[in-house]
Design a protein around this motif. Structure first.
Motif, PDB file in Angstrom:
ATOM      1  N   TYR A 159       0.851  -1.184   0.000  1.00  0.00           N
ATOM      2  CA  TYR A 159       0.000   0.000   0.000  1.00  0.00           C
ATOM      3  C   TYR A 159       0.891   1.239   0.000  1.00  0.00           C
ATOM      4  O   TYR A 159       1.929   1.256   0.666  1.00  0.00           O
ATOM      5  CB  TYR A 159      -0.909   0.034   1.235  1.00  0.00           C
ATOM      6  N   PRO A 160       0.501   2.289  -0.727  1.00  0.00           N
ATOM      7  CA  PRO A 160       1.319   3.512  -0.729  1.00  0.00           C
ATOM      8  C   PRO A 160       1.366   4.127   0.661  1.00  0.00           C
ATOM      9  O   PRO A 160       0.385   4.071   1.407  1.00  0.00           O
ATOM     10  CB  PRO A 160       0.581   4.416  -1.714  1.00  0.00           C
ATOM     11  N   TYR A 161       2.513   4.685   1.008  1.00  0.00           N
ATOM     12  CA  TYR A 161       2.741   5.381   2.270  1.00  0.00           C
ATOM     13  C   TYR A 161       2.770   4.449   3.484  1.00  0.00           C
ATOM     14  O   TYR A 161       2.855   4.926   4.615  1.00  0.00           O
ATOM     15  CB  TYR A 161       1.687   6.479   2.509  1.00  0.00           C
ATOM     16  N   ILE A 162       2.680   3.133   3.278  1.00  0.00           N
ATOM     17  CA  ILE A 162       2.715   2.185   4.390  1.00  0.00           C
ATOM     18  C   ILE A 162       4.058   1.464   4.373  1.00  0.00           C
ATOM     19  O   ILE A 162       4.448   0.889   3.357  1.00  0.00           O
ATOM     20  CB  ILE A 162       1.572   1.155   4.310  1.00  0.00           C
ATOM     21  N   PHE A 163       4.766   1.481   5.510  1.00  0.00           N
ATOM     22  CA  PHE A 163       6.109   0.920   5.598  1.00  0.00           C
ATOM     23  C   PHE A 163       6.198  -0.055   6.775  1.00  0.00           C
ATOM     24  O   PHE A 163       5.384  -0.016   7.699  1.00  0.00           O
ATOM     25  CB  PHE A 163       7.139   2.042   5.768  1.00  0.00           C
ATOM     26  N   LEU A 164       7.192  -0.917   6.727  1.00  0.00           N
ATOM     27  CA  LEU A 164       7.367  -1.942   7.753  1.00  0.00           C
ATOM     28  C   LEU A 164       8.701  -1.764   8.476  1.00  0.00           C
ATOM     29  O   LEU A 164       9.726  -1.483   7.839  1.00  0.00           O
ATOM     30  CB  LEU A 164       7.327  -3.337   7.123  1.00  0.00           C
ATOM     31  N   MET A 165       8.687  -1.934   9.788  1.00  0.00           N
ATOM     32  CA  MET A 165       9.903  -1.920  10.594  1.00  0.00           C
ATOM     33  C   MET A 165       9.855  -3.139  11.512  1.00  0.00           C
ATOM     34  O   MET A 165       8.970  -3.246  12.368  1.00  0.00           O
ATOM     35  CB  MET A 165      10.000  -0.637  11.423  1.00  0.00           C
ATOM     36  N   ASN A 166      10.769  -4.068  11.313  1.00  0.00           N
ATOM     37  CA  ASN A 166      10.764  -5.315  12.082  1.00  0.00           C
ATOM     38  C   ASN A 166      12.086  -5.527  12.802  1.00  0.00           C
ATOM     39  O   ASN A 166      13.108  -4.916  12.461  1.00  0.00           O
ATOM     40  CB  ASN A 166      10.492  -6.511  11.165  1.00  0.00           C
ATOM     41  N   THR A 167      12.059  -6.408  13.789  1.00  0.00           N
ATOM     42  CA  THR A 167      13.284  -6.846  14.455  1.00  0.00           C
ATOM     43  C   THR A 167      13.608  -8.264  13.988  1.00  0.00           C
ATOM     44  O   THR A 167      12.814  -8.915  13.323  1.00  0.00           O
ATOM     45  CB  THR A 167      13.105  -6.833  15.980  1.00  0.00           C
ATOM     46  N   GLU A 168      14.784  -8.748  14.358  1.00  0.00           N
ATOM     47  CA  GLU A 168      15.169 -10.120  14.045  1.00  0.00           C
ATOM     48  C   GLU A 168      14.478 -11.051  15.036  1.00  0.00           C
ATOM     49  O   GLU A 168      14.650 -10.922  16.249  1.00  0.00           O
ATOM     50  CB  GLU A 168      16.685 -10.287  14.139  1.00  0.00           C
ATOM     51  N   ASN A 169      13.680 -11.954  14.542  1.00  0.00           N
ATOM     52  CA  ASN A 169      12.940 -12.862  15.401  1.00  0.00           C
ATOM     53  C   ASN A 169      13.308 -14.330  15.177  1.00  0.00           C
ATOM     54  O   ASN A 169      13.453 -15.089  16.127  1.00  0.00           O
ATOM     55  CB  ASN A 169      11.428 -12.676  15.182  1.00  0.00           C
ATOM     56  N   TYR A 170      13.452 -14.706  13.924  1.00  0.00           N
ATOM     57  CA  TYR A 170      13.710 -16.112  13.592  1.00  0.00           C
ATOM     58  C   TYR A 170      15.038 -16.590  14.183  1.00  0.00           C
ATOM     59  O   TYR A 170      15.104 -17.596  14.887  1.00  0.00           O
ATOM     60  CB  TYR A 170      13.697 -16.299  12.082  1.00  0.00           C
TER      61      TYR A 170
END
Length: 349
Positions: A159-170
């Motif tokens: 989606y435009p203007y939607i971003f993801l910020m994740n940490t290392e989980n696996y």
């Protein structure tokens, strides 16, 4: 779609649309609601908001914690990760001459306030974290042009203007379980949450894959799911786990976060089990209290300060249009904090 077309659809004057967009109070509530509903449906971005995105943004960022159906408890207080993220976000935004508004979303309908805050120019962009945000909400925010970052929610987005910020989980989960395997444990249980959420799903996958790579079968009776990531959930999971597996109890537990581990530790002690002599346990997040548990909890540390800084800085870059950021970003650093809650498996006799 422009303000004149919005006015025609709503059956009001163009000046009324302008008053609604600019947050004036001299508009009847029913008229205001009708105009805002049409704005949401047609994805109209007012010129004032467009100018904000072009370089003159509001200095207010919204931080929304999502947890459906939990009305009696403040999740910011009960979650060490959330409270630490909040504190670090405030500090980072102060350095950027910005302010933070914070709210909790318990119902899908509550997302309307996020859209309205952006439309009314009281918010330049937002951070969403917690339970999964529906696609319908993200689609609306994208159409409005509201810069939004989801923290530890999904592995992909479109989606435009939607971003993801994740940490290392696996990898963090994999190493935690490998530590238990290295101590001779084979009956390893997992207390987890909803695997719809990316962070929880990846921690479960790390647990599962580590067992399989060590030729240890995944025993479904050792896996306990909970929607609410609270100490009480970990406590209840342990009581059920031990009752369900009488005679074949797990010798170790990997909990998807420290809160679940704290509750599990209480349950184990009530059952008369000693940690780590009778059973080992590992958490995730390295909440401050983990080092003061008895025994101190082994856990996976991810820097909340860094994830908050990366999230805030990335969002401000989008809002101020200084430069583009990747749709998907990840803090890959983590540390396995080995403390007193893990020991070699207890041998019979």
């Amino acid at each position: 779609m422009n303000s004149e077309e919005i006015a025609k659809l709503a059956g009001v004057s163009r000046s009324t649309v302008s008053r609604v967009v600019n947050g004036y109070t001299n508009v009847p509530p029913e008229t205001k609601e009708r105009v805002e509903q049409i704005i949401r449906e047609y994805g109209y971005i007012p010129n004032t908001s467009a100018r904000n995105l072009a370089g003159k943004p509001s200095n207010v960022i919204g931080l929304f914690f999502v947890e459906y159906g939990v009305l009696e408890e403040n999740i910011i207080h009960s979650s060490p990760f959330y409270s630490e993220f909040l504190a670090n976000s405030i500090d980072r935004l102060k350095k950027q001459d910005c302010q933070l508004v914070v709210s909790i979303i318990n119902r899908i309908e509550d997302f309307d306030m996020v859209e309205t805050a952006f439309i009314n120019k009281t918010m330049a962009g937002c951070i969403l974290m917690g339970d999964i945000v529906p696609n319908s909400v993200l689609e609306k925010l994208g159409k409005l042009g509201c810069p939004t970052i989801l923290v530890n929610q999904r592995s992909s987005i479109d989606y435009p203007y939607i971003f993801l910020m994740n940490t290392e989980n696996y990898k963090g989960a994999y190493q935690a379980v490998q530590l238990l395997v290295n101590h001779g444990h084979k009956r390893i249980a997992h207390i987890t949450g909803s695997v719809e959420k990316t962070s929880i799903k990846e921690r479960f996958e790390g647990y599962r894959d580590c067992l399989l790579h060590n030729q240890i079968p995944v025993n479904e009776s050792y896996i306990y799911y909970s929607h609410i990531h609270r100490a009480e959930s970990g406590y209840q999971a342990v009581l059920k786990m031990m009752a369900d597996n009488k005679g074949n109890e797990p010798t170790a537990i990997f909990a998807a976060n420290d809160l679940l581990a704290f509750g599990a530790m209480r349950g184990l002690k009530e059952l008369g089990l000693k940690i780590p002599q009778d059973i080992s346990i590992i958490g995730y997040d390295n909440a401050e209290l983990s080092q003061y548990m008895s025994p101190p909890l082994t856990t996976v540390q991810v820097s909340v300060e860094k994830i908050a800084r990366m999230t805030v800085d990335s969002l401000l870059l989008v809002i101020r249009k200084k430069e583009a950021i990747p749709v998907y970003s990840q803090l890959k650093e983590f540390t396995l904090m080995e403390r007193g809650s893990v020991a070699p498996v207890k041998t019979p006799g």
